[in-house]
Scaffold this motif. Structure first.
Motif, mmCIF file in Angstrom:
data_model
loop_
_atom_site.group_PDB
_atom_site.id
_atom_site.type_symbol
_atom_site.label_atom_id
_atom_site.label_comp_id
_atom_site.label_asym_id
_atom_site.label_seq_id
_atom_site.Cartn_x
_atom_site.Cartn_y
_atom_site.Cartn_z
ATOM 1 N N ALA A 119 0.810 -1.223 0.000
ATOM 2 C CA ALA A 119 0.000 0.000 0.000
ATOM 3 C C ALA A 119 0.843 1.273 0.000
ATOM 4 C CB ALA A 119 -0.939 -0.013 1.200
ATOM 5 N N LYS A 120 2.103 1.188 0.431
ATOM 6 C CA LYS A 120 2.958 2.372 0.439
ATOM 7 C C LYS A 120 3.356 2.805 -0.970
ATOM 8 C CE LYS A 120 5.112 1.825 4.995
ATOM 9 N NZ LYS A 120 6.396 1.692 5.720
ATOM 10 N N PHE A 121 3.285 1.871 -1.905
ATOM 11 C CA PHE A 121 3.796 2.147 -3.246
ATOM 12 C C PHE A 121 2.720 2.132 -4.332
ATOM 13 C CE2 PHE A 121 7.035 -0.077 -0.730
ATOM 14 C CZ PHE A 121 8.004 0.919 -0.674
ATOM 15 N N VAL A 122 1.539 1.610 -4.019
ATOM 16 C CA VAL A 122 0.493 1.514 -5.038
ATOM 17 C C VAL A 122 -0.865 1.717 -4.379
ATOM 18 C CG1 VAL A 122 0.205 -0.975 -4.772
ATOM 19 C CG2 VAL A 122 -0.357 0.102 -6.960
ATOM 20 N N GLY B 109 -9.802 3.116 3.514
ATOM 21 C CA GLY B 109 -8.426 3.567 3.418
ATOM 22 C C GLY B 109 -7.640 2.620 2.528
ATOM 23 N N SER B 110 -6.543 2.090 3.023
ATOM 24 C CA SER B 110 -5.736 1.144 2.251
ATOM 25 C C SER B 110 -6.138 -0.306 2.519
ATOM 26 C CB SER B 110 -4.249 1.331 2.574
ATOM 27 O OG SER B 110 -3.998 1.094 3.945
ATOM 28 N N ASP B 111 -7.095 -0.506 3.433
ATOM 29 C CA ASP B 111 -7.554 -1.861 3.745
ATOM 30 C C ASP B 111 -8.633 -2.289 2.753
ATOM 31 O OD1 ASP B 111 -5.908 -2.124 5.985
ATOM 32 O OD2 ASP B 111 -7.382 -1.161 7.289
ATOM 33 N N ILE B 112 -8.486 -3.493 2.214
ATOM 34 C CA ILE B 112 -9.439 -4.014 1.234
ATOM 35 C C ILE B 112 -9.805 -5.448 1.608
ATOM 36 C CG2 ILE B 112 -9.835 -4.593 -1.182
ATOM 37 C CD1 ILE B 112 -7.816 -2.468 -1.958
ATOM 38 N N GLN B 113 -11.074 -5.732 1.570
ATOM 39 C CA GLN B 113 -11.581 -7.083 1.781
ATOM 40 C C GLN B 113 -12.668 -7.375 0.754
ATOM 41 O OE1 GLN B 113 -13.113 -7.215 5.788
ATOM 42 N NE2 GLN B 113 -11.082 -7.245 6.743
ATOM 43 N N PHE B 114 -12.950 -8.650 0.541
ATOM 44 C CA PHE B 114 -14.097 -9.016 -0.295
ATOM 45 C C PHE B 114 -14.648 -10.359 0.157
ATOM 46 C CE2 PHE B 114 -10.502 -10.892 -2.570
ATOM 47 C CZ PHE B 114 -10.976 -12.155 -2.933
ATOM 48 N N PHE B 115 -15.931 -10.553 -0.130
ATOM 49 C CA PHE B 115 -16.601 -11.809 0.161
ATOM 50 C C PHE B 115 -16.672 -12.643 -1.116
ATOM 51 C CE2 PHE B 115 -18.634 -8.773 3.154
ATOM 52 C CZ PHE B 115 -18.271 -9.380 4.346
ATOM 53 N N ALA B 116 -16.555 -13.958 -0.946
ATOM 54 C CA ALA B 116 -16.680 -14.878 -2.076
ATOM 55 C C ALA B 116 -17.461 -16.103 -1.634
ATOM 56 C CB ALA B 116 -15.301 -15.294 -2.589
ATOM 57 N N PRO C 213 1.652 -6.783 -6.926
ATOM 58 C CA PRO C 213 1.585 -8.149 -6.402
ATOM 59 C C PRO C 213 0.681 -8.178 -5.171
ATOM 60 C CG PRO C 213 3.642 -7.107 -5.745
ATOM 61 C CD PRO C 213 2.957 -6.143 -6.674
ATOM 62 N N VAL C 214 -0.147 -9.193 -5.072
ATOM 63 C CA VAL C 214 -1.065 -9.283 -3.935
ATOM 64 C C VAL C 214 -1.073 -10.701 -3.386
ATOM 65 C CG1 VAL C 214 -2.547 -7.484 -4.919
ATOM 66 C CG2 VAL C 214 -3.122 -9.894 -5.264
ATOM 67 N N ALA C 215 -1.484 -10.807 -2.145
ATOM 68 C CA ALA C 215 -1.744 -12.096 -1.530
ATOM 69 C C ALA C 215 -3.118 -12.007 -0.882
ATOM 70 C CB ALA C 215 -0.676 -12.426 -0.482
ATOM 71 N N LEU C 216 -3.892 -13.051 -1.001
ATOM 72 C CA LEU C 216 -5.225 -13.081 -0.405
ATOM 73 C C LEU C 216 -5.164 -13.859 0.903
ATOM 74 C CD1 LEU C 216 -7.509 -13.745 -3.513
ATOM 75 C CD2 LEU C 216 -6.665 -11.570 -2.591
ATOM 76 N N GLU C 217 -5.556 -13.204 1.976
ATOM 77 C CA GLU C 217 -5.522 -13.826 3.297
ATOM 78 C C GLU C 217 -6.942 -14.170 3.755
ATOM 79 O OE1 GLU C 217 -4.380 -12.773 7.950
ATOM 80 O OE2 GLU C 217 -3.863 -11.354 6.342
ATOM 81 N N PRO C 218 -7.234 -15.451 3.960
ATOM 82 C CA PRO C 218 -8.558 -15.823 4.477
ATOM 83 C C PRO C 218 -8.744 -15.289 5.900
ATOM 84 C CG PRO C 218 -7.407 -17.720 3.548
ATOM 85 C CD PRO C 218 -6.400 -16.626 3.678
ATOM 86 N N LEU C 219 -9.926 -14.769 6.167
ATOM 87 C CA LEU C 219 -10.239 -14.228 7.483
ATOM 88 C C LEU C 219 -11.571 -14.778 7.962
ATOM 89 C CD1 LEU C 219 -9.454 -10.409 6.976
ATOM 90 C CD2 LEU C 219 -7.995 -12.091 8.122
ATOM 91 N N PRO C 220 -11.785 -14.854 9.268
ATOM 92 C CA PRO C 220 -13.119 -15.191 9.772
ATOM 93 C C PRO C 220 -14.068 -14.022 9.525
ATOM 94 C CG PRO C 220 -11.687 -14.558 11.576
ATOM 95 C CD PRO C 220 -10.805 -14.633 10.358
ATOM 96 N N LEU C 221 -15.343 -14.293 9.385
ATOM 97 C CA LEU C 221 -16.311 -13.231 9.117
ATOM 98 C C LEU C 221 -16.343 -12.186 10.236
ATOM 99 C CD1 LEU C 221 -19.336 -15.195 7.587
ATOM 100 C CD2 LEU C 221 -17.476 -14.008 6.410
ATOM 101 N N SER C 222 -15.922 -12.574 11.407
ATOM 102 C CA SER C 222 -15.910 -11.632 12.530
ATOM 103 C C SER C 222 -14.871 -10.531 12.352
ATOM 104 C CB SER C 222 -15.629 -12.382 13.841
ATOM 105 O OG SER C 222 -14.381 -13.061 13.774
ATOM 106 N N ALA C 223 -13.942 -10.697 11.391
ATOM 107 C CA ALA C 223 -12.880 -9.715 11.173
ATOM 108 C C ALA C 223 -13.223 -8.734 10.054
ATOM 109 C CB ALA C 223 -11.560 -10.423 10.854
#
Length: 257
Positions: free
Chosen positions: A96-99, A127-134, A153-163
């Motif tokens: 996020a610092k560069f793109v 802000g710079s935080d991005i999430q999506f549901f699938a 370049p990105v990495a997708l991190e699975p999270l619990p719905l509570s997050a």
């Protein structure tokens, strides 16, 4: 079919689909989970299923404020829980610092996978935080195949719905007068455009009504319709207050904040 008279002609194929789901649940006496539905589709499903019959319906999109939600049609004995909706939440990790990435970038990358839009719920940006549901059934495929968004370049991190990020949709309302309830007339007033400019946006396929592209300037809008024009944002026809003395329409419009 009697149901058709309550909806627009272009919604008939979806109505047929919903009635098939209803018949299947009634016949098999087992739940049916849909893809993510936009709010208009949810409204249609709710209208067709009703309440108190031998088929019930409820919706969940991963968070209470989610716009796009999966529908669950089920027999009366069934008590839905969150995990029955089979929704995965991902955080998009990127430099996020560069793109800078936004909603359109993320959705574009997801759609490039060749999956239906219905396999994805809301894209949340704070802000710079991005999430999506699938949809859970495509989660592994999505995680393995999204390695970059644009040039980042990105990495997708699975999270619990509570997050989930606390991103809620808010509308700022105001009252305007329009010459008619035509799509081009409403757009012109809502976004302070010349009527010709609004008409050109519609004819060039840059306008959606209830999340579907509409290219006819004379399309008649009604209360509850959500209008979006590429590059100008989104608005909602909250209510039609009635005609004025000067033969115009007084309408209440909401703009997304």
């Amino acid at each position: 079919m009697e149901w058709y008279q309550h909806f627009r002609q272009e919604e008939r194929p979806f109505i047929d689909q919903v009635l098939e789901w209803k018949e299947m649940v009634s016949r098999q006496y087992a739940p049916k989970l849909t893809d993510f539905l936009d709010p208009r589709e949810q409204q249609i499903v709710q209208s067709l299923i009703g309440s108190g019959g031998d088929v019930r319906v409820s919706f969940f999109g991963g968070a209470s404020f989610a716009e796009r939600k999966r529908g669950l049609l089920y027999p009366p004995y069934f008590a839905p829980e969150e995990n029955d909706y089979e929704i995965a939440l991902f955080a998009v990790r990127y430099p996020a610092k560069f793109v800078s990435l936004g909603h359109r970038d993320v959705l574009g990358a997801l759609m490039s996978l060749g999956l239906r839009r219905g396999k994805f719920g809301d894209v949340l940006v704070q802000g710079s935080d991005i999430q999506f549901f699938a949809a859970a059934e495509v989660a592994d495929y999505v995680r393995l195949h999204i390695e970059a968004i644009g040039k980042a370049p990105v990495a997708l991190e699975p999270l619990p719905l509570s997050a989930v990020l606390p991103v809620e949709e808010r509308w700022q309302e105001g009252t305007v007068t329009v010459s008619s309830l035509r799509l081009d007339a409403l757009l012109a007033q809502a976004f302070r455009l010349a009527r010709e400019k609004a008409r050109a946006l519609v004819e060039n396929g840059l306008v959606k009504v209830n999340w579907k592209v509409v290219d006819k300037p004379d399309f008649l809008c009604g209360p509850g319709d959500v209008l979006s024009a590429r590059g100008f944002g989104r608005c909602k026809l909250m209510a039609v207050e009635g005609p004025t003395k000067k033969e115009r329409w007084l309408v209440r419009i909401g703009w997304q904040k």
